[in-house]
Write an enzyme that holds these catalytic residues in place. Structure first.
Site, mmCIF file in Angstrom:
data_model
loop_
_atom_site.group_PDB
_atom_site.id
_atom_site.type_symbol
_atom_site.label_atom_id
_atom_site.label_comp_id
_atom_site.label_asym_id
_atom_site.label_seq_id
_atom_site.Cartn_x
_atom_site.Cartn_y
_atom_site.Cartn_z
ATOM 1 N NE ARG A 51 2.798 45.007 -22.928
ATOM 2 C CZ ARG A 51 2.520 46.285 -22.787
ATOM 3 N NH1 ARG A 51 2.421 47.037 -23.840
ATOM 4 N NH2 ARG A 51 2.344 46.830 -21.601
ATOM 5 C CE LYS A 148 -14.536 54.587 -12.911
ATOM 6 N NZ LYS A 148 -13.437 54.766 -11.977
ATOM 7 C CG HIS A 178 -15.702 48.611 -7.768
ATOM 8 N ND1 HIS A 178 -15.266 49.782 -8.335
ATOM 9 C CD2 HIS A 178 -15.527 48.771 -6.439
ATOM 10 C CE1 HIS A 178 -14.840 50.591 -7.383
ATOM 11 N NE2 HIS A 178 -14.986 50.016 -6.223
ATOM 12 C CE LYS A 182 -17.852 49.818 -3.157
ATOM 13 N NZ LYS A 182 -16.646 49.590 -2.382
ATOM 14 C CD GLU A 216 -12.024 57.216 -2.924
ATOM 15 O OE1 GLU A 216 -11.397 56.156 -3.019
ATOM 16 O OE2 GLU A 216 -12.173 58.001 -3.868
ATOM 17 C CG ASP A 235 -11.979 58.279 -10.564
ATOM 18 O OD1 ASP A 235 -11.666 57.295 -11.260
ATOM 19 O OD2 ASP A 235 -11.777 58.340 -9.332
ATOM 20 C CG HIS A 240 -18.101 54.274 -8.628
ATOM 21 N ND1 HIS A 240 -18.190 53.155 -9.410
ATOM 22 C CD2 HIS A 240 -16.778 54.508 -8.458
ATOM 23 C CE1 HIS A 240 -16.960 52.727 -9.700
ATOM 24 N NE2 HIS A 240 -16.091 53.539 -9.145
ATOM 25 C CE LYS A 331 -9.849 59.710 -5.816
ATOM 26 N NZ LYS A 331 -10.252 58.329 -5.744
#
Ligand code: BG6
Length: 484
Positions: A51, A148, A178, A182, A216, A235, A240, A331
């Site tokens: 944009r 995603k 992704h 890996k 994580e 998520d 994944h 997380k």
């Protein structure tokens, strides 16, 4: 080590959303690394479209800065950076309007491979596909790359698939997960199907259970608004972890081809049993010394969204009947680690007197960090005192074994984007796979929404809620330690 690089033809890669976070953080620095290692052909061009009113020089400067911010040692190669910037172009565009489309049409060449990377919100996928078609920019050989979140349930995923299918064939659509880019995830397939050693044991006769952990240390701060509408299930698990589960559980494909591999993955997803709600543990992290609580990060004091999930699943087929697959992701956990552990059954009978421990072989495939494989085997403890047995790891870190520094292992995005140019869809999700994954996930999410399920609290920096530990303990099993 000499690596075999498959040459690619000249291409025009158009990145919609080329000024966005993903483009600056991952896509462009990744493309620069490919460029620097000589994998981009003469005549390759990257055209960013977004944009912002900006000229080519402004965009080149933006990417020079991004390489400095997000690149590794290659950021010191001034010569290569200057040459790479020369490959870049920029054009402002209005995804939902008319502005910029004619200009883009005049920039994209017709006689080279065309790839269009939609690094934008999924709500714009349909608009972009439509305009590429209406302005006759794309053709029946062009490739579309999307990321995603691919929908938030089966219905929205179907609508997204349709908005692309209206103008592009499935063979032209590259849906990125992704994790599939890996190196170690690809190694899962190499280990399983490139060795005679494991495949005979890969079934319910020898495998007790399988654990998949993606932990994580980061919280959701900074992207709380998105995450709070999503949660760990949407998520991470729907995509994944599901992909990891498929690769570990699928039948051997007849060859490493796009449809052969994806057909087998799809069968796994379709064979997943609905999960018993008692076998799902959802959690939310509390505040800790290193940061605020989930609810503060998500800026939603009444949020019931999970930042952690653990569950026990079953695959209803001949190979895996009776073998639990335990998945967990979260997380703000105690370390950043992703691994898949295949825990084999114990021996049943020991010939060694006094040896009462139930020894187990465990094959752990570490996705990150220190990508590698660790096989737990039982040996004799050295020294006198009879046959005392101990379990030790046969540990192989790929970087050591191959003599690579970690930074030489290509980043997931680099690999995947070059696969788009090469026209290889093996490491991308097919539309039916994504839909099947949502079809399995939707009832689980609906279930806890209807029950008004409240996630359990867990300490930041821990292994997740106590209930998640119990999920295995009550069956006489144990999660592997989360260590970085
Ligand atoms: C993304 C999720 O897809 O994957 C993030 O949206 C998550 O929430 C990330 O942090 C994890 O990826 P990686 O490569 O760091 O394991």
């Amino acid at each position: 080590m000499v690596s075999r690089v498959i040459p690619v033809d000249p291409f025009d890669l158009v990145i919609f959303g080329g000024t966005g976070d993903l483009a600056r953080r991952k896509i462009l620095p990744g493309l620069f690394r490919r460029f620097r290692s000589g994998q981009m052909p003469e005549g390759a061009r990257i055209i960013a479209a977004a944009r912002s009113e900006m000229d080519r020089a402004g965009y080149q400067q933006m990417i020079a800065d991004a390489i400095q911010e997000f690149g590794a040692e290659e950021k010191n190669d001034k010569d290569a950076i200057a040459k790479f910037l020369d490959v870049l172009d920029y054009t402002p565009i209005d995804a939902k309007g008319k502005d910029g489309w004619a200009a883009l049409a005049s920039m994209v060449r017709k006689d080279v491979i065309q790839a269009f990377y939609f690094s934008v919100a999924p709500s714009l996928f349909g608009d972009l596909a439509q305009r590429l078609h209406d302005y006759k920019i794309s053709n029946d050989q062009s490739r579309i790359v999307v990321e995603k979140p691919f929908g938030r349930d089966l219905e929205t995923a179907k609508a997204l698939n349709k908005s692309l299918a209206d103008h592009f064939d499935e063979k032209q659509i590259y849906r990125i997960d992704h994790y599939l880019g890996k190196e170690t995830v690809q190694n899962l397939m190499a280990v399983r199907f490139g060795n005679v050693l494991f495949e005979p044991l890969w079934n319910n006769h020898y495998v007790d259970h399988i654990q998949i952990t993606v932990a994580e240390t980061v919280g959701v701060g900074g992207r709380g608004a998105y995450y709070d509408r999503s949660g760990a299930m949407r998520d991470m698990v729907q995509n994944h972890l599901m992909q990891l589960l498929c690769l570990i559980a699928m039948e051997p494909p007849s060859q490493f081809g796009a449809d052969e591999v994806r057909d087998e993955k799809l069968k796994v997803i379709r064979a997943l049993k609905p999960v018993d709600p008692h076998h799902i543990v959802r959690g939310q992290y509390d505040a800790g010394p290193d940061g605020p609580s989930y609810r503060e990060d998500a800026e939603n004091p009444r949020s019931f969204t999970e930042s952690f999930i653990a569950m026990k699943c079953h695959i209803d087929n001949w190979r895996w009947a009776g073998v639990p697959f335990y998945l967990r992701t979260g997380k703000r956990m105690k370390a950043r680690t992703s691994e898949i552990a295949v825990v084999f059954k114990d021996l049943g009978h020991s010939i060694f007197e006094g040896d009462e421990k139930r020894h187990r072989n465990i094959l752990a495939i570490r996705l990150q960090p220190n990508e590698g494989i660790d096989l737990q085997v039982t040996i004799k403890e050295p020294g006198p005192g009879g046959m005392r047995l101990v379990d030790v790891p046969l540990d192989m870190t790929f970087a050591d074994a191959l003599g690579h520094a970690e930074h030489e292992v290509p980043d997931a995005y680099e690999r995947l984007i070059m696969d788009v140019i090469r026209g290889s869809q093996t490491l991308f999700m097919r539309g039916d796979e994504v839909e099947a994954a949502w079809a399995w996930t939707d009832p689980l999410i609906q279930g806890w929404e209807e029950r008004n399920d409240v996630p359990k609290h867990y300490d930041a920096g821990s292994s997740g809620p106590e209930d998640a530990l119990m999920l295995l303990h009550r069956e006489g099993r144990k999660w592997r330690d989360i260590k970085g």
